[in-house]
Design a protein around this motif. Sequence first.
Motif, short mmCIF file in Angstrom:
data_model
loop_
_atom_site.label_atom_id
_atom_site.label_comp_id
_atom_site.label_asym_id
_atom_site.label_seq_id
_atom_site.Cartn_x
_atom_site.Cartn_y
_atom_site.Cartn_z
N GLU A 145 0.83 -1.21 0.00
CA GLU A 145 0.00 0.00 0.00
C GLU A 145 0.86 1.26 0.00
OE1 GLU A 145 -2.44 -0.47 3.43
OE2 GLU A 145 -3.88 -1.81 2.46
N LYS A 146 2.03 1.16 0.65
CA LYS A 146 2.94 2.30 0.72
C LYS A 146 3.92 2.34 -0.46
CE LYS A 146 2.98 2.77 5.77
NZ LYS A 146 3.82 2.74 6.98
N GLY A 147 3.89 1.27 -1.27
CA GLY A 147 4.80 1.19 -2.41
C GLY A 147 6.23 0.89 -2.01
N THR A 148 6.42 0.22 -0.86
CA THR A 148 7.76 -0.12 -0.37
C THR A 148 7.88 -1.64 -0.22
OG1 THR A 148 7.02 0.11 1.93
CG2 THR A 148 7.97 2.05 0.87
N GLN A 149 9.04 -2.10 0.28
CA GLN A 149 9.26 -3.51 0.56
C GLN A 149 9.53 -3.71 2.04
OE1 GLN A 149 12.46 -4.82 -2.02
NE2 GLN A 149 11.01 -5.45 -3.61
N ILE A 150 9.25 -4.94 2.51
CA ILE A 150 9.49 -5.25 3.92
C ILE A 150 11.00 -5.26 4.17
CG2 ILE A 150 9.25 -7.01 5.73
CD1 ILE A 150 6.76 -7.97 4.35
N GLY A 151 11.43 -4.58 5.22
CA GLY A 151 12.85 -4.53 5.58
C GLY A 151 13.20 -5.52 6.68
N PHE A 152 14.50 -5.58 7.01
CA PHE A 152 14.95 -6.52 8.04
C PHE A 152 14.33 -6.20 9.40
CE2 PHE A 152 17.96 -7.93 11.32
CZ PHE A 152 18.03 -9.28 11.00
N ALA A 153 14.13 -4.91 9.68
CA ALA A 153 13.56 -4.51 10.97
C ALA A 153 12.16 -5.09 11.15
CB ALA A 153 13.53 -2.99 11.07
N GLU A 154 11.35 -5.05 10.09
CA GLU A 154 10.00 -5.61 10.16
C GLU A 154 10.03 -7.12 10.35
OE1 GLU A 154 9.43 -1.78 7.84
OE2 GLU A 154 10.89 -3.40 7.90
N ARG A 155 10.95 -7.79 9.63
CA ARG A 155 11.07 -9.25 9.79
C ARG A 155 11.48 -9.59 11.22
NH1 ARG A 155 13.67 -8.72 4.61
NH2 ARG A 155 12.36 -9.60 2.96
N ALA A 156 12.42 -8.83 11.76
CA ALA A 156 12.89 -9.06 13.12
C ALA A 156 11.76 -8.86 14.12
CB ALA A 156 14.06 -8.13 13.44
N ALA A 157 10.97 -7.78 13.94
CA ALA A 157 9.85 -7.50 14.85
C ALA A 157 8.81 -8.62 14.80
CB ALA A 157 9.21 -6.16 14.50
N ALA A 158 8.54 -9.11 13.59
CA ALA A 158 7.57 -10.20 13.44
C ALA A 158 8.08 -11.47 14.12
CB ALA A 158 7.31 -10.46 11.96
N GLY A 159 9.38 -11.76 13.95
CA GLY A 159 9.97 -12.95 14.58
C GLY A 159 9.98 -12.86 16.09
N LEU A 160 10.35 -11.71 16.62
CA LEU A 160 10.40 -11.52 18.08
C LEU A 160 9.00 -11.64 18.69
CD1 LEU A 160 12.88 -8.52 18.22
CD2 LEU A 160 13.31 -10.78 19.18
N SER A 161 8.02 -11.01 18.06
CA SER A 161 6.65 -11.04 18.58
C SER A 161 6.08 -12.45 18.53
CB SER A 161 5.76 -10.09 17.77
OG SER A 161 6.26 -8.78 17.79
N ALA A 162 6.25 -13.13 17.41
CA ALA A 162 5.72 -14.49 17.25
C ALA A 162 6.37 -15.44 18.26
CB ALA A 162 5.97 -14.98 15.82
N GLY A 163 7.67 -15.31 18.45
CA GLY A 163 8.38 -16.18 19.39
C GLY A 163 7.93 -15.99 20.82
N GLY A 164 7.80 -14.73 21.24
CA GLY A 164 7.40 -14.44 22.62
C GLY A 164 5.99 -14.94 22.93
#
Length: 340
Positions: A145-164
């Motif tokens: 929607e923003k015309g961008t790509q997912i960055g490493f920070a977003e992947r890291a946040a998703a991984g940390l949240s899912a793991g916890g």
Amino acid sequence: MSTSNSIKQAAEAARGKTTEAMEATKAFADSAKADPIAVKNDFLHTPFMRAALPFINGGAAGMVATTVIQPIDMIKVRLQLAGEGVKTGPKPSPLSVTREIIAAGKVMDLYTGLSAGLLRQAVYTTARLGFFDTFMKKLTVRAKEKGTQIGFAERAAAGLSAGGLAAMIGNPADLALIRMQSDGLKPLAERKNYTSVIHALQSIAKSEGVGALWAGAAPTVVRAMALNFGQLAFFSEAKQRLKDTNMSSRAQTLSASAIAGFFASFFSLPFDFVKTRLQKQSRRADRTLPYKGMGDCFRKVAADEGILRFYRGFSTYYVRIAPHAMVTLIVADYLGFITK
């Protein structure tokens, strides 16, 4: 007369509805015979199944991986518990621990706690991969929607949240696994001799209280967040980086899994070590516990056994984490592909 006509009209309408329903059923049956894959895909693409599939695929992948890796996990736990409270003394190796387990019983003792391991995967990995996939899909939509790509920070946040989140849900099964694997280290008179994960959970809840099932939850959550950060974020990042190489799709997945396994091991092993110590401990004669919590365990182990003790058995841990990550991610990738 009018009543008779009304009844007749109602009967004809009901007959018409029945005929339509029969024709629709016959048409569906004919289409199912002609193209069963299309019918299966219709079911897989229902809103409920689209939301549930990441969780189902994740749990199935984790259970397959655990069945393969369970003996290595057993050796890893025994290595972490060896020489507790002593800085010097004999240093066990994976080979010596394996020999000791086999000499004390039989080869199948390496699979002690498999039922707990499978339950843990059914709960923890189902939630971990399911949440991660769900978070990533939402982040992907937002990025588009923003015309961008997912960055490493977003992947890291998703991984940390899912793991916890997943670790909190799966802590009781994780605790039962550690108790079952460490039971053989106790004197014969003190062993619980758990027969299954259900027996272990019932026994712990009865003797120590239901709250005890969440013993070691803090390091379990931090470990899961560190492991997920290393495994899922680096796997996703590595796959993205390898996409433009001339490696085959399978080679890319294997390479990304190996990279993810290393970082997952490096970041999570100290927390895994503390988690094992806290979940294994039991009250002494004076009703006190060896460790008061995660911080106290870190402090005492560092003072009494040395900083490097946290990384004892890193090679075994990597051999346990990397193949588990590889099998889990490959199976999840495959299941995700066939259920698209």
